[in-house]
Design an enzyme around this catalytic site. Structure first.
Site, PDB file in Angstrom:
ATOM      1  N   TYR A 240       0.765  -1.246   0.000  1.00  0.00           N
ATOM      2  CA  TYR A 240       0.000   0.000   0.000  1.00  0.00           C
ATOM      3  C   TYR A 240       0.802   1.306   0.000  1.00  0.00           C
ATOM      4  O   TYR A 240       0.210   2.369  -0.152  1.00  0.00           O
ATOM      5  CB  TYR A 240      -0.977  -0.003   1.177  1.00  0.00           C
ATOM      6  CG  TYR A 240      -2.016  -1.091   1.029  1.00  0.00           C
ATOM      7  CD1 TYR A 240      -3.091  -0.937   0.164  1.00  0.00           C
ATOM      8  CD2 TYR A 240      -1.899  -2.289   1.718  1.00  0.00           C
ATOM      9  CE1 TYR A 240      -4.029  -1.936  -0.002  1.00  0.00           C
ATOM     10  CE2 TYR A 240      -2.840  -3.304   1.559  1.00  0.00           C
ATOM     11  CZ  TYR A 240      -3.891  -3.120   0.698  1.00  0.00           C
ATOM     12  OH  TYR A 240      -4.817  -4.109   0.526  1.00  0.00           O
TER      13      TYR A 240
ATOM     14  N   PHE B 252     -10.145  -5.158  11.068  1.00  0.00           N
ATOM     15  CA  PHE B 252     -11.350  -4.914  10.274  1.00  0.00           C
ATOM     16  C   PHE B 252     -11.087  -5.310   8.836  1.00  0.00           C
ATOM     17  O   PHE B 252      -9.950  -5.527   8.469  1.00  0.00           O
ATOM     18  CB  PHE B 252     -11.794  -3.444  10.358  1.00  0.00           C
ATOM     19  CG  PHE B 252     -10.694  -2.441  10.138  1.00  0.00           C
ATOM     20  CD1 PHE B 252     -10.265  -2.117   8.854  1.00  0.00           C
ATOM     21  CD2 PHE B 252     -10.070  -1.830  11.225  1.00  0.00           C
ATOM     22  CE1 PHE B 252      -9.256  -1.178   8.657  1.00  0.00           C
ATOM     23  CE2 PHE B 252      -9.062  -0.886  11.033  1.00  0.00           C
ATOM     24  CZ  PHE B 252      -8.662  -0.567   9.752  1.00  0.00           C
TER      25      PHE B 252
HETATM   26  C1  LIG Z   1      -2.760  -7.679  -3.383  1.00  0.00           C
HETATM   27  C2  LIG Z   1      -3.715  -7.768  -4.601  1.00  0.00           C
HETATM   28  C3  LIG Z   1      -5.064  -7.158  -4.225  1.00  0.00           C
HETATM   29  C4  LIG Z   1      -3.060  -6.960  -5.738  1.00  0.00           C
HETATM   30  O1  LIG Z   1      -3.988  -6.863  -6.823  1.00  0.00           O
HETATM   31  P1  LIG Z   1      -3.510  -6.550  -8.316  1.00  0.00           P
HETATM   32  O2  LIG Z   1      -4.711  -6.180  -9.115  1.00  0.00           O
HETATM   33  O3  LIG Z   1      -2.671  -7.664  -8.786  1.00  0.00           O
HETATM   34  O4  LIG Z   1      -2.605  -5.267  -8.109  1.00  0.00           O
HETATM   35  P2  LIG Z   1      -2.161  -4.242  -9.257  1.00  0.00           P
HETATM   36  O5  LIG Z   1      -2.062  -4.970 -10.566  1.00  0.00           O
HETATM   37  O6  LIG Z   1      -3.024  -3.036  -9.242  1.00  0.00           O
HETATM   38  O7  LIG Z   1      -0.700  -3.883  -8.740  1.00  0.00           O
HETATM   39  C5  LIG Z   1      -0.289  -2.580  -8.489  1.00  0.00           C
HETATM   40  C6  LIG Z   1       1.158  -2.592  -8.078  1.00  0.00           C
HETATM   41  O8  LIG Z   1       1.274  -3.235  -6.797  1.00  0.00           O
HETATM   42  C7  LIG Z   1       2.201  -4.310  -6.864  1.00  0.00           C
HETATM   43  N1  LIG Z   1       1.710  -5.368  -5.994  1.00  0.00           N
HETATM   44  C8  LIG Z   1       0.498  -5.949  -6.042  1.00  0.00           C
HETATM   45  N2  LIG Z   1       0.396  -6.880  -5.085  1.00  0.00           N
HETATM   46  C9  LIG Z   1       1.567  -6.886  -4.414  1.00  0.00           C
HETATM   47  C10 LIG Z   1       2.077  -7.635  -3.319  1.00  0.00           C
HETATM   48  N3  LIG Z   1       1.356  -8.587  -2.719  1.00  0.00           N
HETATM   49  N4  LIG Z   1       3.332  -7.361  -2.891  1.00  0.00           N
HETATM   50  C11 LIG Z   1       4.066  -6.401  -3.483  1.00  0.00           C
HETATM   51  N5  LIG Z   1       3.628  -5.652  -4.531  1.00  0.00           N
HETATM   52  C12 LIG Z   1       2.398  -5.905  -4.985  1.00  0.00           C
HETATM   53  C13 LIG Z   1       2.203  -4.721  -8.325  1.00  0.00           C
HETATM   54  O9  LIG Z   1       3.379  -5.391  -8.669  1.00  0.00           O
HETATM   55  C14 LIG Z   1       2.056  -3.395  -9.018  1.00  0.00           C
HETATM   56  O10 LIG Z   1       3.313  -2.752  -9.035  1.00  0.00           O
HETATM   57  P3  LIG Z   1       3.737  -1.735 -10.212  1.00  0.00           P
HETATM   58  O11 LIG Z   1       2.755  -0.595 -10.154  1.00  0.00           O
HETATM   59  O12 LIG Z   1       5.117  -1.350  -9.863  1.00  0.00           O
HETATM   60  O13 LIG Z   1       3.599  -2.520 -11.467  1.00  0.00           O
HETATM   61  C15 LIG Z   1      -3.909  -9.224  -5.050  1.00  0.00           C
HETATM   62  O14 LIG Z   1      -2.667  -9.774  -5.352  1.00  0.00           O
HETATM   63  C16 LIG Z   1      -4.597 -10.097  -4.022  1.00  0.00           C
HETATM   64  O15 LIG Z   1      -5.817 -10.189  -4.020  1.00  0.00           O
HETATM   65  N6  LIG Z   1      -3.831 -10.776  -3.125  1.00  0.00           N
HETATM   66  C17 LIG Z   1      -4.395 -11.716  -2.144  1.00  0.00           C
HETATM   67  C18 LIG Z   1      -5.336 -11.051  -1.133  1.00  0.00           C
HETATM   68  C19 LIG Z   1      -4.659  -9.951  -0.399  1.00  0.00           C
HETATM   69  O16 LIG Z   1      -3.565 -10.116   0.142  1.00  0.00           O
HETATM   70  N7  LIG Z   1      -5.311  -8.777  -0.347  1.00  0.00           N
HETATM   71  C20 LIG Z   1      -4.842  -7.613   0.368  1.00  0.00           C
HETATM   72  C21 LIG Z   1      -5.539  -7.548   1.682  1.00  0.00           C
HETATM   73  S1  LIG Z   1      -4.908  -6.285   2.709  1.00  0.00           S
END
Ligand SMILES: CC(C)(COP(=O)(O)OP(=O)(O)OC[C@H]1O[C@@H](n2cnc3c(N)ncnc32)[C@H](O)[C@@H]1OP(=O)(O)O)[C@@H](O)C(=O)NCCC(=O)NCCS
Length: 412
Positions: free
Chosen positions: A125, A412
């Site tokens: 984030y 939350f």
């Molecule tokens: C985390 C999650 C929501 C990311 O969704 P996503 O649609 O793949 O994310 P985006 O494509 O918008 O990625 C945006 C950027 O964040 C990075 N990023 C996304 N997930 C990441 C992670 N887990 N760790 C590090 N970087 C991450 C991407 O590499 C990308 O980087 P860039 O802008 O340099 O290319 C998804 O992987 C997920 O659902 N994970 C499992 C559930 C989870 O952990 N949710 C978060 C709860 S707090």
């Protein structure tokens, strides 16, 4: 490529599909009783995501909560939750688009200028301007090593076991009494209390049935409570139970100390574990041998200032400060600019200015220092915040810091 629509959850049936999708991403199965509890504090119009016409491909939302800021004000906050993108749609920018939409939406709300979240993975984030503002600690120890320092007063109050209904009759008033002194903690409406003390097989799995005790003053008035789960265990040499302590709150130091003594002296218990404690939990100072209470740190809450100037006026500052901040905010560019903050322990004013800046800081790092638990000086030392006027980092750190560390035990 399937067309995806960004939309809000429409009704309860739609919400059931939404939660099924998000549980699936978290590799869990939705529990009907848990969903029913959560539904009571969920506003469907705050839940949204990408739908592919058949199912939810991505989900996110926020709860409207009130957070306690340094100085005691309780202010509305978007408590961000349910962030998922299904594996088939990952790394195509869906999260980025949802964060964009959510922060625009929060900004458009009349009285919300803050967003907060817990991260499943702490790398996610920062790019969206969230800074790690608190750390939660996990405290562990063997009860035989956890005597108190000499001279600790326990008073003449009494501790009694009680049931959920009695806890709910007295606990919220005790919690509300102490809340203004606890930055970062969130107020609890009844549905949040119900969720906190709920018990089912799943929650009992690692730590036994939930239990409650109340502390009463000699005049009979309730002045503290503890919520805990004993995990029964026996080793080859006898009892080996562990107490998982979820919360201890008291309106005065004697009640606080007596509640902890009660928990630490329970028969058959050999060890304790406290999840979500503050890094400066007073128990750490009460024990005679601080080393006997092991403290493991985890990242806590991440804070995002959605409207920098409004957010900076909401909290109080530990010392008078008159400082110009040059704020960079790539993800919410409306915040980029120079702000003069004029504040002290009683109030704060913040306005845009053309005056030369004292500190150059990103929105992410401003979020990190916002609750008073991260030092501006250390961010300058790390090279993350620029000190443009000599001495301004120290002045800023003293004003932004707070005597009580932020912590948020309620997930939350
Ligand atoms: C985390 C999650 C929501 C990311 O969704 P996503 O649609 O793949 O994310 P985006 O494509 O918008 O990625 C945006 C950027 O964040 C990075 N990023 C996304 N997930 C990441 C992670 N887990 N760790 C590090 N970087 C991450 C991407 O590499 C990308 O980087 P860039 O802008 O340099 O290319 C998804 O992987 C997920 O659902 N994970 C499992 C559930 C989870 O952990 N949710 C978060 C709860 S707090």
């Amino acid at each position: 490529m399937v067309d995806l629509t960004l939309r809000t959850v429409r009704d309860d049936e739609d919400y059931a599909a939404f939660t099924a999708a998000l549980y699936s991403v978290f590799l869990e199965d939705p529990q009907p009783d848990e969903l029913e509890l959560a539904r009571k504090f969920t506003d469907l119009d705050r839940m949204f995501g990408f739908h592919d016409g058949t199912r939810w491909a991505a989900t996110v939302g926020d709860f409207r909560k009130q957070v306690c800021l340094p100085g005691g004000a309780l202010v509305p906050v978007a408590a961000v939750t349910s962030v998922t993108v299904s594996p088939a749609y990952r790394r195509r920018g869906l999260l980025t688009q949802m964060m964009r939409h959510q922060l625009d939406t929060v900004r458009a709300r009349a009285d919300e200028s803050l967003a907060m979240l817990f991260a499943s993975e702490s790398m996610i984030y920062g790019r969206f301007g969230y800074g790690m503002a608190s750390q939660n600690s996990v405290l562990t120890g063997q009860v035989r090593d956890l005597d108190f320092r000499p001279g600790v007063e326990l008073g003449a109050g009494t501790v009694t076991e009680t049931d959920a209904a009695t806890l709910l009759a007295h606990g919220p008033a005790i919690f509300d009494h102490v809340l203004p002194g606890l930055p970062g903690r969130m107020s609890r409406t009844r549905p949040w209390w119900d969720d906190l003390i709920y018990d089912n097989e799943e929650r009992r799995k690692d730590s036994g049935r939930i239990r409650f005790v109340l502390h009463h003053e000699p005049d009979g008035s309730p002045s503290g409570y503890a919520i805990y789960r004993p995990k029964s265990a026996w080793s080859s040499i006898g009892p080996n139970a562990e107490l998982h302590i979820e919360e201890v709150r008291a309106t005065n130091p004697r009640a606080y100390a007596r509640l902890w003594r009660f928990l630490l002296e329970m028969d058959l218990v050999r060890s304790i574990r406290v999840d979500g404690a503050a890094v400066d939990e007073p128990l750490r100072h009460l024990v005679a041998d601080p080393r006997a209470l092991q403290c493991q740190l985890q990242d806590g809450v991440f804070v995002r200032l959605v409207e920098v100037d409004r957010a900076l006026t909401l909290r109080r500052y530990a010392a008078p400060i008159d400082i110009v901040l040059d704020v960079r905010d790539e993800f919410c560019p409306w915040n980029t600019g120079r702000y003069r903050l004029h504040a002290d322990t009683d109030g704060a004013e913040c306005e845009t200015t053309t005056a030369s800046a004292d500190l150059a800081i990103s929105a992410r790092d401003l979020g990190a220092v916002y609750l008073g638990g991260v030092s501006l000086t250390q961010l300058v030392t790390a090279g993350l915040v620029g000190e443009l006027t000599p001495g301004s980092a120290h002045r800023g750190a003293v004003a932004f810091g707070w005597p009580v560390a932020p912590a948020i035990p309620d997930h939350f």
